[in-house]
Design an enzyme around this catalytic site. Structure first.
Site, mmCIF file in Angstrom:
data_model
loop_
_atom_site.group_PDB
_atom_site.id
_atom_site.type_symbol
_atom_site.label_atom_id
_atom_site.label_comp_id
_atom_site.label_asym_id
_atom_site.label_seq_id
_atom_site.Cartn_x
_atom_site.Cartn_y
_atom_site.Cartn_z
ATOM 1 N N TYR A 144 1.134 42.819 9.327
ATOM 2 C CA TYR A 144 1.391 42.530 8.091
ATOM 3 C C TYR A 144 1.515 41.071 7.631
ATOM 4 C CZ TYR A 144 2.973 47.246 6.644
ATOM 5 O OH TYR A 144 2.967 48.612 6.204
ATOM 6 N N LYS A 194 1.777 50.139 22.031
ATOM 7 C CA LYS A 194 0.229 50.584 22.497
ATOM 8 C C LYS A 194 -0.180 49.597 23.363
ATOM 9 C CE LYS A 194 -3.255 53.198 21.475
ATOM 10 N NZ LYS A 194 -3.665 54.464 21.800
ATOM 11 N N ASP A 226 0.625 56.908 19.558
ATOM 12 C CA ASP A 226 -0.022 58.254 19.269
ATOM 13 C C ASP A 226 0.738 59.222 19.989
ATOM 14 O OD1 ASP A 226 -0.423 57.215 21.972
ATOM 15 O OD2 ASP A 226 -2.654 57.763 21.819
ATOM 16 N N ASP A 250 6.225 51.628 9.856
ATOM 17 C CA ASP A 250 5.696 51.998 8.719
ATOM 18 C C ASP A 250 5.238 53.519 8.682
ATOM 19 O OD1 ASP A 250 4.987 52.067 6.044
ATOM 20 O OD2 ASP A 250 2.909 51.636 6.609
ATOM 21 N N ASP A 254 7.663 57.286 7.802
ATOM 22 C CA ASP A 254 7.209 58.452 6.814
ATOM 23 C C ASP A 254 6.929 59.761 7.656
ATOM 24 O OD1 ASP A 254 6.793 56.551 4.655
ATOM 25 O OD2 ASP A 254 4.780 57.584 4.065
HETATM 26 C C1 IPM Z 1 7.140 50.884 3.012
HETATM 27 C C2 IPM Z 1 6.017 50.830 2.349
HETATM 28 C C3 IPM Z 1 5.363 49.570 2.134
HETATM 29 C C4 IPM Z 1 5.077 49.007 3.650
HETATM 30 C C5 IPM Z 1 4.160 49.256 1.227
HETATM 31 C C6 IPM Z 1 4.546 49.653 -0.179
HETATM 32 C C7 IPM Z 1 3.879 47.747 1.170
HETATM 33 O O1 IPM Z 1 4.811 51.669 2.632
HETATM 34 O O2 IPM Z 1 8.305 50.224 2.429
HETATM 35 O O3 IPM Z 1 7.167 51.546 4.173
HETATM 36 O O4 IPM Z 1 3.890 49.313 3.980
HETATM 37 O O5 IPM Z 1 6.005 48.355 4.326
HETATM 38 MN MN MN Z 2 5.743 53.010 4.303
#
Ligand code: IPM
Ligand code: MN
Length: 364
Positions: A144, A194, A226, A250, A254
């Protein structure tokens, strides 16, 4: 005890769910004789409208003089990304805050509430086993932020690049966070990498293994990213703490949230080395449902609860909020994202009020 909280509702559903989190915090003030002062500030598209930038100085100043930052969500619809107001709104505001304040330790708990098992996309027998996972994500390094990044050349030879880089110090400090968290839980760290391909990740694995030696009471096992993505859907109950770099964390956080039934259930804490923190839901601004009063406020409410625990040391207050959420879910109230047969679908405000009311009425 008086605490100043920088409140940054942001865009989309941010302001709606933030209002519910503040409702809950107000009840916490009553019950625990605390005093919270809310300092509202703008971020994302909302800040752009007034200041022509996504993270204005005024907002940074307010955050700097606060004891914690409570963040909503920022960003617009995908189709509007070409507009200056929305282009890179998330990167400018969110990544700006993370880097400015050194919020390197991101904690994202993903827990399957028994009442929501059937809202989970997992197979019924997998969901029945439940899971309680803490994703510990490194938040201020990796691909990032690595330099150089950019574009060069033109036409067919035009190319773009990012740099994945981690220092020993960066890996060590986030690994310590993961091992310390595991000690308060089921004493297992799965370190995601990885290492079969990336040099950065070979190094990540080495350093994590060094840190693991200081925690002989905690089991540590490495897992390729993976495979981890797959294991989350097949056997999520095997995980306790998942230690990840910025990008893998990240993605997997999710996924971990989605298998709980909804992204609207994922809170998070992002902490510095001295306990200052920013607290935000993991789900994003959901512009498609903004303004309709149907968004799930639980992630924002639990993010506020994490603030009570991690920044203010109010562990009892955290437990009170968590219990209220659970009781309201057990009683069959659901927002649209976690709608279930035989349950009552309620809007953002009603869900928030029910949780807030429980804070006072519960015993203990
Ligand atoms: C998160 C979001 C952010 C990230 C984005 C919106 C920049 O997806 O906080 O997980 O990738 O960190
Ligand atoms: Mn995210």
């Amino acid at each position: 005890m008086k605490k100043i909280i920088a409140v940054l509702p942001g865009d989309g559903i941010g302001p709606e769910v933030m209002a519910e989190a503040l409702k809950v915090l107000d009840r916490i003030q009553e019950k625990y004789a605390a005093a919270f002062e809310y300092e509202h500030a703008l971020a994302g598209g909302a800040a752009w409208d007034k200041h022509g930038e996504h993270l204005p100085q005024e907002t940074l100043d307010i955050c700097r003089r606060s004891d914690a930052i409570l963040f909503g969500s920022v960003g617009g619809a995908v189709r509007d990304q070409h507009q200056a107001k929305w282009a890179r709104a998330e990167v400018n505001s969110l990544l700006g805050l993370r880097k400015t304040f050194g919020l390197y330790a991101n904690l994202r708990p993903a827990k399957l509430y028994p009442a929501l098992a059937s809202a989970s996309p997992l197979r019924a027998d997998t969901a029945k086993k439940g899971f309680d996972i803490l994703v510990v994500r490194e938040l201020t390094g990796g691909i990032y932020f690595g330099e150089p990044k950019g574009r060069r050349g033109e036409a067919e030879s035009e190319s773009a690049f990012d740099t994945m880089i981690y220092s020993r110090a960066e890996i060590k400090r986030i690994a310590h966070i993961a091992f310390q968290a595991a000690r308060t839980r089921r004493k297992k760290v799965t370190s995601i990498d990885k290492a079969n391909v990336l040099t950065t990740m070979v190094f990540w694995r080495e350093v994590v293994e060094e840190v693991a030696k200081e925690y002989p009471d905690v089991t540590c096992e490495p897992m390729y990213v993976d495979n981890a993505a797959q294991q989350l859907t097949l056997r999520p109950s095997q995980f306790d703490v998942m230690l990840c770099g910025n990008m893998f964390g990240d993605i997997l956080s999710d996924e971990a949230a989605a298998i709980t039934g909804s992204l609207g259930m994922l809170p998070s804490a992002s902490l510095t080395e001295n306990g200052f923190g920013m607290f935000e839901p993991g789900g994003g601004s959901a512009p498609d449902i903004a303004g309709k009063g149907i968004a799930n406020p639980i992630a924002q409410i639990m993010s506020a609860a994490m603030m009570l625990k991690y920044s203010f040391g109010m562990n009892d207050a955290y437990d009170a909020v968590a219990r209220s959420v659970e009781t309201v879910l057990d009683a069959g109230y659901r927002t649209a994202d976690i709608r279930q047969m035989g349950c009552k679908t309620v809007g953002t405000e009603e869900m928030g009020s029910r949780i807030a009311d429980r804070i006072i009425s519960q015993t203990g």
